[in-house]
Design a protein around this motif. Structure first.
Motif, short mmCIF file in Angstrom:
data_model
loop_
_atom_site.label_atom_id
_atom_site.label_comp_id
_atom_site.label_asym_id
_atom_site.label_seq_id
_atom_site.Cartn_x
_atom_site.Cartn_y
_atom_site.Cartn_z
N ARG A 1 0.83 -1.21 0.00
CA ARG A 1 0.00 0.00 0.00
C ARG A 1 0.86 1.26 0.00
O ARG A 1 0.51 2.27 -0.61
CB ARG A 1 -0.92 0.00 1.22
CG ARG A 1 -2.06 -0.99 1.11
CD ARG A 1 -2.85 -1.06 2.39
NE ARG A 1 -4.07 -1.84 2.23
CZ ARG A 1 -4.93 -2.10 3.20
NH1 ARG A 1 -4.71 -1.62 4.41
NH2 ARG A 1 -6.01 -2.83 2.97
N LEU B 1 -1.55 4.13 -1.56
CA LEU B 1 -2.80 3.96 -0.81
C LEU B 1 -2.59 4.36 0.65
O LEU B 1 -3.54 4.66 1.36
CB LEU B 1 -3.29 2.52 -0.89
CG LEU B 1 -3.75 2.05 -2.28
CD1 LEU B 1 -4.39 0.68 -2.18
CD2 LEU B 1 -4.75 3.03 -2.88
N PHE C 1 0.36 6.74 3.08
CA PHE C 1 1.53 7.62 3.05
C PHE C 1 2.40 7.30 4.26
O PHE C 1 1.90 7.20 5.38
CB PHE C 1 1.10 9.09 3.11
CG PHE C 1 0.27 9.54 1.94
CD1 PHE C 1 -0.60 10.61 2.07
CD2 PHE C 1 0.35 8.91 0.72
CE1 PHE C 1 -1.37 11.04 0.99
CE2 PHE C 1 -0.42 9.33 -0.36
CZ PHE C 1 -1.29 10.40 -0.22
N TYR D 1 -1.74 -1.57 -7.96
CA TYR D 1 -1.74 -2.52 -6.86
C TYR D 1 -3.07 -3.23 -6.82
O TYR D 1 -4.13 -2.60 -6.81
CB TYR D 1 -1.49 -1.77 -5.54
CG TYR D 1 -1.85 -2.55 -4.28
CD1 TYR D 1 -2.75 -2.04 -3.36
CD2 TYR D 1 -1.25 -3.78 -4.00
CE1 TYR D 1 -3.07 -2.74 -2.20
CE2 TYR D 1 -1.57 -4.48 -2.85
CZ TYR D 1 -2.48 -3.95 -1.95
OH TYR D 1 -2.79 -4.64 -0.81
#
Lengths: 267, 284
Positions: free
Chosen positions: B45, B50, B52, B78
């Motif tokens: 992620r 998706l 940070f 992803y």
């Protein structure tokens, strides 16, 4: 990063199936509502009026659900589009396209109904029948032009405050987006109600003083009724303008808020 | 090149999912392994924006990836293990989503779907979970992105489907692209990997190419316990061992054995050895 209209169009197309679903459901609900109101009119009753008039008032709040229902956050966050393009789609749809579109749809239903002899101001007629016990209110309804651009604009702008709260909740919710959107709409309506209440109290005190209604206690009924009607009309009109102004302010504030939130959205 | 520069991630509840990860991920097929809860999904992620990083930076060719520039996001996709399609069919997804990826190849999508016995017009809601995943996998592989990140793609697949999946990867993934697969299905998919990423409780303990790994350790089988093995386990009457490759043995990688070794009590030592051992000078 510049705004790319081609990417914006692609994004709009990405959400189109969900928007279409909203149009179908909302359009169907409005049609059923219109037919219900026609039935009320034909039978000279207001049995369904409270429910149907609520549908007409609140159907526009289905717009934020386009961005809450059936979404796949992992896929949407990765779409190669700028934050501005991602913000433009929900803002334009919820604040402009859906309210204007649904108002036009209602106008279309009324126009078709008018061709069959149904009065084009069906809502006002039923509204007056419903308020028949309150002569000041029916008097107000006679003095308001529902179909004026000003009144319709006030209606659209007045809905922006709850819409902004609902859309914000739909966009930021990581779990239960539907419940979050409902909660956002409710909070928005409560906030709007509180602001209107405060505004209304201030206006009422100001107008009461101007109209000097209190010292009219011994005046003849007709004089008192006219003064009361003038007071109610002015107050309701000012509160409507206040709601519209609040909606315009919320619209202006919400765009940068949405933009920054969307820019930093995570799963 | 995707770069992790002292990347850490801490969830809001206080769970430290990734700690000080540093590596570069370039062309190749990466196997991302780790125990349950090691941080594999979190890492994927982070690589796909998706999430940070709470500390450090993830960069794509030197650029901060969290800005989500369209030109960067077009290069990455992803696919989580629980991806659902917002469209009712793959055909509809192709119509409304593939347009964002200029490298999308519709012929490849048709070929991938055909391999899985699908047409793309099936209602995804009416398919079994396995078939739905295959549909989305066929779609993801046809996007032609430079960095494709797959989270447990072979979950729920039968053996034949896994073979089809491997053929599909060979067809869809080019030499200059990067494929990162987080999976526990190591055995069936092992022949495709060129690099290994190993997460140990949020720490990226290993980031190494397979040839480099095999210069440092070897995988041997013996009828009796292997002296000085970093790790060994008995199976089928034989002892399967991981040893330091001081003699320059040419062995094939045994991913399941390696995973067991890394997650065992001696795992830290083994990872440390791999990172520090210089096979040319035989020194640390």
């Amino acid at each position: 990063m510049s705004f790319d209209f081609s990417r914006f169009t692609s994004l709009w197309s990405f959400y189109h199936p969900r928007m279409l679903r909203m149009w179908i459901i909302a359009g169907g609900a409005l049609l059923i509502t219109y037919l219900g109101l026609v039935a009320d009119y034909c039978y000279r009753t207001t049995f369904g009026y409270p429910l149907f008039s609520s549908v007409v008032s609140y159907i526009v709040f289905g717009a934020p659900f386009v961005f809450a229902l059936g979404r796949e956050r992992a896929l949407e966050l990765q779409i190669p589009a700028t934050a501005a393009e991602r913000t433009a789609v929900p803002v334009l749809f919820c604040f402009i396209v859906a309210p204007v579109g649904l108002s036009l749809l209602w106008e279309i239903y009324e126009s078709i109904g008018a061709a069959f002899g149904v009065p084009s101001d069906l809502l006002r007629i039923l509204n007056k029948m419903y308020a028949k016990g309150e002569p000041e209110l029916t008097g107000f309804l006679d003095s308001v032009n529902y179909r004026s651009f000003t009144y319709m604009l006030c209606g659209i702008l007045g809905n922006i405050t709850p819409m902004a709260f609902g859309l914000y909740a739909a966009l930021i919710a990581r779990r239960s987006p539907v419940m979050s959107t409902i909660a956002g709409l409710v909070i928005g309506m409560v906030a709007l109600g509180v602001v209107c209440m405060i505004f209304g109290i201030v206006i009422a005190i100001t107008e009461l003083t101007k109209a000097d209604l209190i010292s009219m206690g011994d005046a003849p009924y007709e004089e008192g009724f006219k003064a009361g009607l003038s007071f109610v009309t002015t107050m309701i009109r000012l509160v409507l303008y206040g709601m519209a102004t609040l909606g315009a302010v919320v619209f202006a504030i919400s765009i940068p808020v949405f933009y920054n939130k969307i820019k930093r959205s995570q799963i | 090149m995707l770069t992790l520069d002292h990347v850490s991630y801490k969830y809001k509840g206080g769970v430290q999912a990734i700690t000080d990860a540093n590596t570069e991920i370039g062309p190749g097929t990466y196997l991302l392994i780790g125990s349950n809860g090691a941080g594999k999904t979190t890492l994927l992620r982070l690589l796909s924006t998706l999430l940070f990083a709470t500390e450090g930076e993830v960069k794509l060719d030197g650029r901060d990836i969290t800005l989500r520039r369209p030109e960067d996001m077009k290069q990455i996709f992803y696919m989580p293990d629980d991806l659902k399609s917002p469209m009712p069919t793959i055909a509809e997804l192709e119509k409304r989503h593939a347009c964002f990826y200029p490298s999308f190849n519709p012929e490849l999508l048709r070929a991938n779907l055909t391999d899985f016995g699908l047409t793309g017009t099936e209602k995804l809601d009416s398919l079994s979970l396995g078939m739905r995943r295959k549909s989305l996998l066929a779609y993801a592989l046809s996007l032609g992105v430079k960095y494709l990140l797959l989270d447990e793609p072979a979950n729920g697949m039968d053996i034949d489907s896994k073979k089809i999946f491997m053929r599909m990867i060979n067809r869809c993934v080019s030499d200059d692209s990067t494929l990162v697969i987080a999976t526990h299905n190591i055995h069936e998919l092992s022949s495709m990997f060129t690099h290994l990423l190993y997460l140990d409780k949020g720490r990226l303990s290993l980031s190494i190419s397979i040839p480099d790994l095999l210069e440092r350790i070897a995988f041997v089988t013996s009828p009796s316990p292997v002296q000085g093995a970093a790790y060994q386990e008995p199976f089928g009457g034989l002892f399967h061992a991981v040893i330091a490759n001081e003699d320059g043995l040419d062995t094939e990688i045994d991913f399941p054995l390696l995973f067991s070794a890394l997650t065992s009590a001696a795992g830290h030592s083994l990872a440390d050895f791999i990172n520090r051992y210089n096979p040319r000078s035989h020194e640390f």
